[in-house]
Design a protein around this motif. Structure first.
Motif, PDB file in Angstrom:
ATOM      1  N   ARG A  40      -8.758 -27.970  17.366  1.00 37.92           N
ATOM      2  CA  ARG A  40      -8.366 -28.623  18.607  1.00 37.92           C
ATOM      3  C   ARG A  40      -7.834 -29.913  18.056  1.00 37.92           C
ATOM      4  NH1 ARG A  40      -8.706 -25.118  22.156  1.00 37.92           N
ATOM      5  NH2 ARG A  40     -10.524 -24.313  22.657  1.00 37.92           N
ATOM      6  N   LEU A  41      -6.836 -30.502  18.810  1.00 39.22           N
ATOM      7  CA  LEU A  41      -6.420 -31.793  18.469  1.00 39.22           C
ATOM      8  C   LEU A  41      -6.492 -32.977  19.292  1.00 39.22           C
ATOM      9  CD1 LEU A  41      -2.463 -30.182  18.214  1.00 39.22           C
ATOM     10  CD2 LEU A  41      -4.202 -30.371  16.459  1.00 39.22           C
ATOM     11  N   ASP A  42      -6.799 -34.155  18.594  1.00 46.05           N
ATOM     12  CA  ASP A  42      -6.735 -35.196  19.254  1.00 46.05           C
ATOM     13  C   ASP A  42      -7.948 -35.430  20.358  1.00 46.05           C
ATOM     14  OD1 ASP A  42      -6.020 -38.165  19.499  1.00 46.05           O
ATOM     15  OD2 ASP A  42      -4.722 -37.563  21.453  1.00 46.05           O
ATOM     16  N   VAL A  43      -9.061 -34.714  19.760  1.00 50.53           N
ATOM     17  CA  VAL A  43     -10.501 -34.725  20.588  1.00 50.53           C
ATOM     18  C   VAL A  43     -10.735 -36.044  20.923  1.00 50.53           C
ATOM     19  CG1 VAL A  43     -12.685 -33.978  20.481  1.00 50.53           C
ATOM     20  CG2 VAL A  43     -11.071 -32.434  19.439  1.00 50.53           C
ATOM     21  N   ARG A  44     -10.846 -36.641  22.152  1.00 48.11           N
ATOM     22  CA  ARG A  44     -11.067 -37.833  22.505  1.00 48.11           C
ATOM     23  C   ARG A  44     -12.512 -38.121  22.664  1.00 48.11           C
ATOM     24  NH1 ARG A  44      -6.098 -40.287  25.344  1.00 48.11           N
ATOM     25  NH2 ARG A  44      -4.581 -38.750  24.944  1.00 48.11           N
ATOM     26  N   LYS A  45     -13.183 -37.379  22.734  1.00 45.31           N
ATOM     27  CA  LYS A  45     -14.831 -37.636  23.021  1.00 45.31           C
ATOM     28  C   LYS A  45     -15.512 -37.871  21.480  1.00 45.31           C
ATOM     29  CE  LYS A  45     -16.263 -32.949  22.721  1.00 45.31           C
ATOM     30  NZ  LYS A  45     -17.099 -31.865  23.586  1.00 45.31           N
ATOM     31  N   LEU A  46     -14.714 -37.614  20.539  1.00 44.86           N
ATOM     32  CA  LEU A  46     -15.405 -38.048  19.132  1.00 44.86           C
ATOM     33  C   LEU A  46     -14.863 -39.350  18.818  1.00 44.86           C
ATOM     34  CD1 LEU A  46     -15.055 -34.485  17.404  1.00 44.86           C
ATOM     35  CD2 LEU A  46     -17.059 -35.421  18.027  1.00 44.86           C
ATOM     36  N   PRO A  47     -15.665 -40.005  18.042  1.00 47.73           N
ATOM     37  CA  PRO A  47     -15.139 -41.170  17.554  1.00 47.73           C
ATOM     38  C   PRO A  47     -14.119 -41.365  16.587  1.00 47.73           C
ATOM     39  CG  PRO A  47     -17.725 -40.854  17.162  1.00 47.73           C
ATOM     40  CD  PRO A  47     -16.941 -39.665  17.587  1.00 47.73           C
ATOM     41  N   GLY A  48     -13.171 -41.979  16.835  1.00 43.32           N
ATOM     42  CA  GLY A  48     -11.802 -42.438  16.114  1.00 43.32           C
ATOM     43  C   GLY A  48     -10.855 -41.026  16.395  1.00 43.32           C
ATOM     44  N   ARG A  49     -11.168 -40.313  17.652  1.00 41.98           N
ATOM     45  CA  ARG A  49     -10.330 -39.415  17.884  1.00 41.98           C
ATOM     46  C   ARG A  49      -9.458 -38.759  16.571  1.00 41.98           C
ATOM     47  NH1 ARG A  49      -7.528 -42.261  23.196  1.00 41.98           N
ATOM     48  NH2 ARG A  49      -5.795 -42.217  22.089  1.00 41.98           N
ATOM     49  N   PRO A  50     -10.216 -37.987  16.071  1.00 45.81           N
ATOM     50  CA  PRO A  50      -9.662 -37.165  15.061  1.00 45.81           C
ATOM     51  C   PRO A  50      -8.349 -36.485  15.104  1.00 45.81           C
ATOM     52  CG  PRO A  50     -11.984 -36.913  14.862  1.00 45.81           C
ATOM     53  CD  PRO A  50     -11.667 -37.542  16.212  1.00 45.81           C
ATOM     54  N   ARG A  93      -8.013 -54.741  10.717  1.00 43.51           N
ATOM     55  CA  ARG A  93      -8.562 -54.253  11.848  1.00 43.51           C
ATOM     56  C   ARG A  93      -8.541 -52.560  11.665  1.00 43.51           C
ATOM     57  NH1 ARG A  93      -5.511 -58.172  14.692  1.00 43.51           N
ATOM     58  NH2 ARG A  93      -4.188 -56.502  15.328  1.00 43.51           N
ATOM     59  N   ASN A  94      -7.296 -51.987  11.453  1.00 43.72           N
ATOM     60  CA  ASN A  94      -7.172 -50.779  11.216  1.00 43.72           C
ATOM     61  C   ASN A  94      -7.994 -50.084  10.197  1.00 43.72           C
ATOM     62  OD1 ASN A  94      -4.751 -50.817  12.772  1.00 43.72           O
ATOM     63  ND2 ASN A  94      -3.391 -50.284  11.408  1.00 43.72           N
ATOM     64  N   VAL A  95      -8.270 -50.701   9.022  1.00 41.01           N
ATOM     65  CA  VAL A  95      -9.184 -50.200   8.072  1.00 41.01           C
ATOM     66  C   VAL A  95     -10.686 -50.218   8.661  1.00 41.01           C
ATOM     67  CG1 VAL A  95     -10.174 -50.712   5.850  1.00 41.01           C
ATOM     68  CG2 VAL A  95      -7.627 -50.855   6.001  1.00 41.01           C
ATOM     69  N   GLU A  96     -11.119 -51.288   9.239  1.00 46.40           N
ATOM     70  CA  GLU A  96     -12.308 -51.480   9.777  1.00 46.40           C
ATOM     71  C   GLU A  96     -12.739 -50.224  10.901  1.00 46.40           C
ATOM     72  OE1 GLU A  96     -16.050 -52.509  10.826  1.00 46.40           O
ATOM     73  OE2 GLU A  96     -15.260 -53.281   9.093  1.00 46.40           O
ATOM     74  N   ARG A  97     -11.598 -50.101  11.799  1.00 52.82           N
ATOM     75  CA  ARG A  97     -11.822 -49.059  12.780  1.00 52.82           C
ATOM     76  C   ARG A  97     -11.900 -47.681  12.213  1.00 52.82           C
ATOM     77  NH1 ARG A  97      -6.903 -49.544  15.011  1.00 52.82           N
ATOM     78  NH2 ARG A  97      -6.296 -47.585  13.778  1.00 52.82           N
ATOM     79  N   ASP A  98     -11.036 -47.381  11.076  1.00 54.67           N
ATOM     80  CA  ASP A  98     -11.105 -46.202  10.514  1.00 54.67           C
ATOM     81  C   ASP A  98     -12.648 -46.010   9.863  1.00 54.67           C
ATOM     82  OD1 ASP A  98      -8.697 -45.588  11.197  1.00 54.67           O
ATOM     83  OD2 ASP A  98      -7.767 -46.315   9.127  1.00 54.67           O
ATOM     84  N   SER A  99     -13.126 -47.027   9.175  1.00 57.21           N
ATOM     85  CA  SER A  99     -14.409 -47.045   8.509  1.00 57.21           C
ATOM     86  C   SER A  99     -15.568 -46.936   9.394  1.00 57.21           C
ATOM     87  CB  SER A  99     -14.514 -48.295   7.867  1.00 57.21           C
ATOM     88  OG  SER A  99     -15.919 -48.102   7.252  1.00 57.21           O
ATOM     89  N   ARG A 100     -15.325 -47.419  10.703  1.00 57.90           N
ATOM     90  CA  ARG A 100     -16.282 -47.386  11.902  1.00 57.90           C
ATOM     91  C   ARG A 100     -16.333 -45.785  12.290  1.00 57.90           C
ATOM     92  NH1 ARG A 100     -15.083 -51.705  14.200  1.00 57.90           N
ATOM     93  NH2 ARG A 100     -13.656 -50.817  15.740  1.00 57.90           N
ATOM     94  N   ALA A 101     -15.275 -45.155  12.529  1.00 58.42           N
ATOM     95  CA  ALA A 101     -14.896 -43.951  13.119  1.00 58.42           C
ATOM     96  C   ALA A 101     -15.567 -42.870  12.176  1.00 58.42           C
ATOM     97  CB  ALA A 101     -13.592 -43.636  13.399  1.00 58.42           C
ATOM     98  N   ARG A 102     -15.306 -43.162  11.011  1.00 64.26           N
ATOM     99  CA  ARG A 102     -15.715 -42.196   9.879  1.00 64.26           C
ATOM    100  C   ARG A 102     -17.462 -42.307   9.910  1.00 64.26           C
ATOM    101  NH1 ARG A 102     -16.696 -42.773   4.012  1.00 64.26           N
ATOM    102  NH2 ARG A 102     -16.765 -40.906   3.026  1.00 64.26           N
ATOM    103  N   ASP A 103     -17.911 -43.227   9.814  1.00 67.64           N
ATOM    104  CA  ASP A 103     -19.536 -43.605   9.937  1.00 67.64           C
ATOM    105  C   ASP A 103     -20.276 -43.103  11.091  1.00 67.64           C
ATOM    106  OD1 ASP A 103     -19.291 -44.769   7.469  1.00 67.64           O
ATOM    107  OD2 ASP A 103     -19.379 -46.733   8.197  1.00 67.64           O
ATOM    108  N   VAL A 112     -16.331 -35.019   7.428  1.00 66.92           N
ATOM    109  CA  VAL A 112     -15.119 -36.045   7.763  1.00 66.92           C
ATOM    110  C   VAL A 112     -14.177 -35.675   6.484  1.00 66.92           C
ATOM    111  CG1 VAL A 112     -14.133 -37.984   8.271  1.00 66.92           C
ATOM    112  CG2 VAL A 112     -16.282 -37.522   9.003  1.00 66.92           C
ATOM    113  N   ALA A 113     -12.987 -35.371   6.659  1.00 64.98           N
ATOM    114  CA  ALA A 113     -12.021 -35.274   5.837  1.00 64.98           C
ATOM    115  C   ALA A 113     -10.910 -36.418   6.105  1.00 64.98           C
ATOM    116  CB  ALA A 113     -10.997 -34.025   5.621  1.00 64.98           C
ATOM    117  N   VAL A 114     -10.436 -36.975   4.955  1.00 62.20           N
ATOM    118  CA  VAL A 114      -9.109 -37.850   5.379  1.00 62.20           C
ATOM    119  C   VAL A 114      -8.121 -37.510   4.428  1.00 62.20           C
ATOM    120  CG1 VAL A 114      -8.503 -40.223   4.757  1.00 62.20           C
ATOM    121  CG2 VAL A 114     -10.501 -39.845   5.762  1.00 62.20           C
TER     122      VAL A 114
END
Length: 154
Positions: A40-50, A93-103, A112-114
């Motif tokens: 699936r693409l851009d799943v909005r219900k997951l943190p960070g919208r992978p 802010r971008n880095v902090e948001r990415d870290s929070r979503a991953r955690d 999680v894969a980056v």
């Protein structure tokens, strides 16, 4: 150094940067689909919208641009010379948001894969995508491509 275009033109240029369906994202999606993975693409219900979610494998994949998401040690993660304070705050802010979503995803039991944009250079594309496919099957918690040893060598 002063900007060579007007603020209106720069604003229009920056707003043209796409949030999804970028070339790196499309490369990863085409490879995964060819390998038989369904997602699936851009799943909005997951943190960070992978960018890509493989629910069957409980995997969330982020395809990050080295510039916008500040790939550490990468030659593509430069800071603009004009208005550098603004950009530094934005990147932080971008880095902090990415870290929070991953955690948050890891806390919810997701793997999680980056995949960094520089991992998709022609000379490393096949090896890195193959590594990603192997990781999906193996069950490890996280992966980051390229690894820290090869960051920015593209």
């Amino acid at each position: 150094m002063a900007d060579i275009v007007s603020p209106d033109v720069r604003s229009r240029m920056m707003s043209a940067n796409k949030r999804r369906d970028t070339k790196p994202e499309l490369l990863v999606r085409r490879y995964l689909h060819a390998q038989g993975f369904r997602f699936r693409l851009d799943v909005r219900k997951l943190p960070g919208r992978p960018d890509i979610v493989l629910a069957r494998h409980h995997v969330a994949i982020f395809v990050h641009g080295c510039y916008w998401h500040r790939h550490r040690g990468c030659r593509f993660a430069s800071i603009p010379k004009s208005n550098s304070e603004f950009w530094q705050e934005k990147f932080d802010r971008n880095v902090e948001r990415d870290s929070r979503a991953r955690d948050d995803l890891l806390e919810k039991g997701w793997r999680v894969a980056v995949v960094w944009e520089c991992a998709l250079a022609k000379n490393t594309l096949a090896a890195n995508l193959s590594c990603l496919a192997s990781w999906i099957h193996c069950g490890n918690t996280t992966i980051e491509l390229p690894d820290a040893d090869t960051a920015g060598s593209a």
